[in-house]
Motif scaffolding. Structure first.
Motif, PDB file in Angstrom:
ATOM      1  N   UNK A  87       0.849  -1.188   0.000  1.00 31.45           N
ATOM      2  CA  UNK A  87       0.000   0.000   0.000  1.00 31.45           C
ATOM      3  C   UNK A  87       0.889   1.244   0.000  1.00 31.45           C
ATOM      4  N   UNK A  88       0.598   2.140  -0.913  1.00 31.15           N
ATOM      5  CA  UNK A  88       1.418   3.365  -0.996  1.00 31.15           C
ATOM      6  C   UNK A  88       1.422   4.126   0.318  1.00 31.15           C
ATOM      7  N   UNK A  89       0.257   4.231   0.948  1.00 31.64           N
ATOM      8  CA  UNK A  89       0.160   4.991   2.194  1.00 31.64           C
ATOM      9  C   UNK A  89       1.039   4.429   3.289  1.00 31.64           C
ATOM     10  N   UNK A  90       1.132   3.097   3.381  1.00 30.42           N
ATOM     11  CA  UNK A  90       1.951   2.481   4.410  1.00 30.42           C
ATOM     12  C   UNK A  90       3.432   2.709   4.144  1.00 30.42           C
ATOM     13  N   UNK A  91       3.823   2.709   2.890  1.00 30.18           N
ATOM     14  CA  UNK A  91       5.233   2.922   2.554  1.00 30.18           C
ATOM     15  C   UNK A  91       5.675   4.337   2.921  1.00 30.18           C
ATOM     16  N   UNK A  92       4.767   5.292   2.787  1.00 37.20           N
ATOM     17  CA  UNK A  92       5.109   6.677   3.075  1.00 37.20           C
ATOM     18  C   UNK A  92       5.484   6.874   4.538  1.00 37.20           C
ATOM     19  N   UNK A  93       4.927   6.056   5.424  1.00 34.67           N
ATOM     20  CA  UNK A  93       5.191   6.220   6.849  1.00 34.67           C
ATOM     21  C   UNK A  93       6.478   5.530   7.291  1.00 34.67           C
ATOM     22  N   UNK A  94       7.058   4.740   6.427  1.00 33.78           N
ATOM     23  CA  UNK A  94       8.255   3.995   6.811  1.00 33.78           C
ATOM     24  C   UNK A  94       9.467   4.906   6.899  1.00 33.78           C
ATOM     25  N   UNK A  95       9.525   5.925   6.057  1.00 32.28           N
ATOM     26  CA  UNK A  95      10.643   6.853   6.115  1.00 32.28           C
ATOM     27  C   UNK A  95      11.727   6.542   5.099  1.00 32.28           C
ATOM     28  N   UNK A  96      12.767   7.377   5.101  1.00 30.74           N
ATOM     29  CA  UNK A  96      13.827   7.240   4.095  1.00 30.74           C
ATOM     30  C   UNK A  96      14.709   6.009   4.264  1.00 30.74           C
ATOM     31  N   UNK A  97      14.693   5.415   5.458  1.00 30.26           N
ATOM     32  CA  UNK A  97      15.566   4.260   5.685  1.00 30.26           C
ATOM     33  C   UNK A  97      15.228   3.117   4.746  1.00 30.26           C
ATOM     34  N   UNK A  98      13.940   2.837   4.572  1.00 29.86           N
ATOM     35  CA  UNK A  98      13.542   1.723   3.720  1.00 29.86           C
ATOM     36  C   UNK A  98      13.941   1.967   2.272  1.00 29.86           C
ATOM     37  N   UNK A  99      13.883   3.230   1.843  1.00 31.45           N
ATOM     38  CA  UNK A  99      14.292   3.565   0.473  1.00 31.45           C
ATOM     39  C   UNK A  99      15.779   3.268   0.282  1.00 31.45           C
ATOM     40  N   UNK A 100      16.582   3.632   1.273  1.00 34.83           N
ATOM     41  CA  UNK A 100      18.023   3.384   1.174  1.00 34.83           C
ATOM     42  C   UNK A 100      18.342   1.890   1.269  1.00 34.83           C
ATOM     43  N   UNK A 101      17.533   1.151   2.042  1.00 34.13           N
ATOM     44  CA  UNK A 101      17.769  -0.286   2.156  1.00 34.13           C
ATOM     45  C   UNK A 101      17.549  -1.010   0.832  1.00 34.13           C
ATOM     46  N   UNK A 102      16.629  -0.493   0.017  1.00 31.32           N
ATOM     47  CA  UNK A 102      16.369  -1.153  -1.269  1.00 31.32           C
ATOM     48  C   UNK A 102      17.151  -0.512  -2.410  1.00 31.32           C
ATOM     49  N   UNK A 103      18.034   0.413  -2.060  1.00 29.08           N
ATOM     50  CA  UNK A 103      18.905   1.005  -3.089  1.00 29.08           C
ATOM     51  C   UNK A 103      20.376   0.862  -2.675  1.00 29.08           C
ATOM     52  N   UNK A 104      20.776   1.605  -1.659  1.00 29.32           N
ATOM     53  CA  UNK A 104      22.175   1.578  -1.226  1.00 29.32           C
ATOM     54  C   UNK A 104      22.580   0.190  -0.741  1.00 29.32           C
ATOM     55  N   UNK A 330      22.808   2.619   5.154  1.00 33.16           N
ATOM     56  CA  UNK A 330      21.467   3.027   4.739  1.00 33.16           C
ATOM     57  C   UNK A 330      20.751   3.815   5.818  1.00 33.16           C
ATOM     58  N   UNK A 331      21.086   3.572   7.070  1.00 29.97           N
ATOM     59  CA  UNK A 331      20.393   4.239   8.183  1.00 29.97           C
ATOM     60  C   UNK A 331      21.217   5.365   8.799  1.00 29.97           C
ATOM     61  N   UNK A 332      22.273   5.778   8.094  1.00 30.75           N
ATOM     62  CA  UNK A 332      23.115   6.877   8.604  1.00 30.75           C
ATOM     63  C   UNK A 332      22.289   8.158   8.709  1.00 30.75           C
ATOM     64  N   UNK A 333      22.433   8.848   9.824  1.00 24.65           N
ATOM     65  CA  UNK A 333      21.697  10.092  10.094  1.00 24.65           C
ATOM     66  C   UNK A 333      20.176   9.886  10.199  1.00 24.65           C
ATOM     67  N   UNK A 334      19.745   8.667  10.472  1.00 20.39           N
ATOM     68  CA  UNK A 334      18.313   8.407  10.662  1.00 20.39           C
ATOM     69  C   UNK A 334      17.971   8.471  12.146  1.00 20.39           C
ATOM     70  N   UNK A 335      16.712   8.293  12.456  1.00 22.66           N
ATOM     71  CA  UNK A 335      16.262   8.316  13.856  1.00 22.66           C
ATOM     72  C   UNK A 335      16.477   6.982  14.558  1.00 22.66           C
ATOM     73  N   UNK A 336      16.939   5.972  13.822  1.00 25.27           N
ATOM     74  CA  UNK A 336      17.165   4.662  14.425  1.00 25.27           C
ATOM     75  C   UNK A 336      18.341   4.710  15.393  1.00 25.27           C
ATOM     76  N   UNK A 337      18.197   4.040  16.522  1.00 21.06           N
ATOM     77  CA  UNK A 337      19.287   3.920  17.480  1.00 21.06           C
ATOM     78  C   UNK A 337      20.231   2.807  17.045  1.00 21.06           C
TER      79      UNK A 337
END
Length: 649
Positions: A87-104, A330-337
């Motif tokens: 679902x597009x709406x659910x992907x939008x809430x995941x944040x930039x980390x998921x985008x980097x995980x499927x690219x970088x 992929x998670x550099x500078x993200x909110x993940x601990x």
């Protein structure tokens, strides 16, 4: 016939075993495949397998290239089902980390694993890069059962879930590209012909997937297809699209069905849930058959080629070096601990796409006599089996070790999306509580989503919610529907999974009239049923807070609420902002200094003493009424309330 029946029976038994012991089904399925396949050749009298997938002139299930065709079509159906769940709406809430995980992270895995395979095992660059392309993917069907039983922060479980779903077609496409490089170039990588073939795959895959998805969606909306034929017609169209796309551009069928699934999954179809149920059941059956067949098809000699220390070193590099490197970059500078990054790095099991495409390409390259092609399938199976075994056995203790295991699950699952449920959920979300609403009324769910709430259109009589990894941090269950039987069923079905911190439901009208015998699960107060909550929300759709001076002050306000018909206490808000749900027995509630009472209804504008006097006067008037007058008044109020509820629906 015995072999075919045996595969299905063993596959379903493996699925049950996996469900019973809460492990990924892929683990027992591969083990069964190895036992009836290559390992069986060690103990049978004639050295043959118990199940031989490819016909060898005497025994076998699939003659010629039939196994390739079956594997391709089965993976296509599985990927289509995966696309339906996006679902597009659910992907939008995941944040930039998921985008980097499927690219970088994809690039890092492709390059890193390819270099490791080349230098450690001495494979050619072509075979090494094909191997690395195949293990890019992580399997959502494997990750889901692992995460289902680990209470995690919503962000962590969501990232892992969506990475697994989105990365499947990406990994398949990378593998197809490398395969085309090898095939078209006859061993010479990066040829113009291979690039042209890849362009054709993308063009025909997107074109056929998009076009047929729109056409089928239009046919469903126009009711051209009768309901009883909906599932089988969709299956036929998916298979047709796969074959048609593959005819114009070899291996473009996988991309076409994924695109088709995503388009249909994001189209407002009236019968989408029926399609999902059917495709999910079909996917379970196909996964069961595929893994046994693919594992059984491995030859013992080829399996022994990869059972050595070099393979173990390669596995360790992929799992403990390449995967963490991709996740941390992929998670550099993200909110993940850091602890959350470590856990995501640890959980990366490979699944059906890796195993299926590896078997398909491995067998074809062996036919083309590409050097070392016989190692592709067993190597990928070692990674699949190893990562599944590692994650299935260690994910929970590792979560505790690094500190991402939620000891106190504070998420709240609300059953029922009525007007007052949505207001309560919005207040909880505004106070930083993870809250999810579930209802089988799509209109009410849409209203909840419009308010920015997490909402799931599902039936509490099904087991769908148990499989939802995004509910892994839920520890409270609130059943707020107008049907007491549904509320009780929700508690019966889900109290163990989602109610470890507390399980509550609104009381019925009959229970409200007998406060002394209210149920233990009663919610908010002894005098507030569903009808009263709905009517009060219609009149006062607001939630207020009032500061508490002491436990006595709290008890006094509770007494006022019992006689003040336009106030319903909901929560206690601690000085640190933590919300505690009020049960109907408020005597056990602890009140810290500077806490607040959260309540629904009109504001405490008057002095509490005046409110009590007014309500007592009304109560005294009611006591003077005859029994018949009271009954007549009660019936009139009940009829009016039912009419109001129907109008709201």
């Amino acid at each position: 016939m015995i072999e075919l029946a045996g595969i299905i029976i063993l596959g379903i038994l493996a699925q049950w075993f996996a469900w019973r012991f809460k492990i990924p089904a892929i683990l027992p399925l591969i083990l069964i495949g190895l036992l009836v396949g290559p390992i069986a050749s060690l103990y049978t009298e004639d050295g043959s397998k118990l199940i031989e997938p490819i016909w060898n002139g005497e025994t076998g299930l699939f003659p010629g290239e039939s196994l390739f065709y079956f594997v391709s079509l089965a993976i296509g159906i599985i990927l289509f089902e995966g696309g339906l769940t996006l679902r597009r709406g659910e992907i939008l809430h995941v944040g930039p980390v998921i985008v980097k995980l499927i690219t970088i992270a994809v690039v890092i895995t492709f390059v890193g694993a390819g270099m490791a395979a080349h230098w450690i095992l001495g494979l050619s660059w072509q075979i090494s890069l094909l191997f690395s392309g195949l293990i890019i993917v992580t399997g959502p069907t494997v990750i889901t059962p692992i995460l289902r039983n680990i209470p995690l922060k919503k962000d962590v479980s969501t990232i892992l879930k969506w990475e697994g779903i989105l990365i499947d077609p990406i990994g398949a496409l990378v593998a197809v590209l490398v395969f085309e490089f090898i095939s078209a170039g006859k061993g010479e990588a990066f040829t113009t012909t291979a690039l042209i073939e890849f362009g054709k795959i993308v063009l025909f895959g997107f074109t056929f997937g998009f076009t047929f998805a729109k056409a089928l969606a239009l046919a469903i909306k126009s009711k051209v297809i009768p309901h009883y034929l909906l599932n089988v017609v969709t299956l036929a169209v998916v298979l047709g699209v796969f074959v048609l796309a593959d005819h114009f551009a070899h291996e473009s069928g996988l991309l076409a069905v994924v695109v088709m699934g995503i388009i249909m999954g994001n189209t407002n179809l009236p019968n989408l849930k029926d399609l999902l149920y059917f495709k999910e059941s079909l996917s379970v059956l196909l996964i069961s058959i595929l893994f046994i067949l693919l594992a059984a098809n491995i030859n013992f000699d080829n399996l022994m080629l990869v059972i050595n220390w070099n393979t173990l070193i390669l596995f360790a590099v992929v799992v403990f070096v390449v995967r963490p490197l991709g996740v941390f970059l992929s998670s550099y500078n993200s909110t993940l601990e850091t602890k959350e990054k470590l856990f995501i790095s640890w959980v990366g099991p490979r699944g059906i796409v890796a195993a299926g495409v590896a078997s398909l390409f491995g067998l074809k390259l062996v036919e083309q006599e590409v050097p070392s092609a016989e190692l592709i399938t067993p190597l990928v199976f070692v990674v699949v089996l190893g990562t599944v075994l590692l994650n299935a056995t260690t994910a929970r203790p590792f979560a505790k070790l690094v500190g991402v295991f939620l000891k106190d699950s504070q998420g709240i699952l609300i059953v029922g999306s009525s007007s007052f449920s949505r207001i309560i959920a919005k207040y909880l979300k505004d106070n930083e509580r993870h809250v999810v609403i579930v209802d089988n009324n799509k209109s009410n769910i849409d209203k909840a989503k419009e308010m920015g709430l997490d909402a799931i259109n599902s039936n509490i009589y099904s087991d769908d919610l148990i499989d939802n990894v995004e509910l892994s941090d839920v520890g409270y269950l609130m059943a707020l529907t107008g049907n007491t039987a549904v509320n009780k069923k929700a508690i019966e079905n889900f109290s163990k999974q989602f109610g470890e911190q507390g399980t509550y439901r609104v009381i019925s009208s009959e229970e409200m009239e007998d406060p002394e015998n209210n149920p233990d699960h009663g919610l908010f107060s002894q005098t507030d049923d569903y009808i009263k909550l709905v009517n009060l929300t219609r009149k006062y759709p607001e939630i207020h807070e009032i500061a508490l001076n002491s436990k006595e002050h709290f008890e006094g306000l509770i007494e006022i609420s019992k006689v003040e018909s336009e106030i319903i206490p909901l929560f206690i808000k601690t000085p640190k902002g933590r919300l505690e749900i009020l049960p109907n027995d408020t005597n056990s509630v602890e009140v810290e200094p500077e806490s607040k009472l959260v309540y629904l209804g009109k504001s405490f504008e008057k002095e509490p003493s005046k409110m009590v006097v007014e309500e007592k006067s009304i109560k005294e008037d009611e006591e003077k009424m005859t029994k018949e007058e009271k009954e007549r008044k009660r019936k009139m109020e009940a009829e009016k309330e039912e009419e109001n509820i129907e109008n709201e629906k």
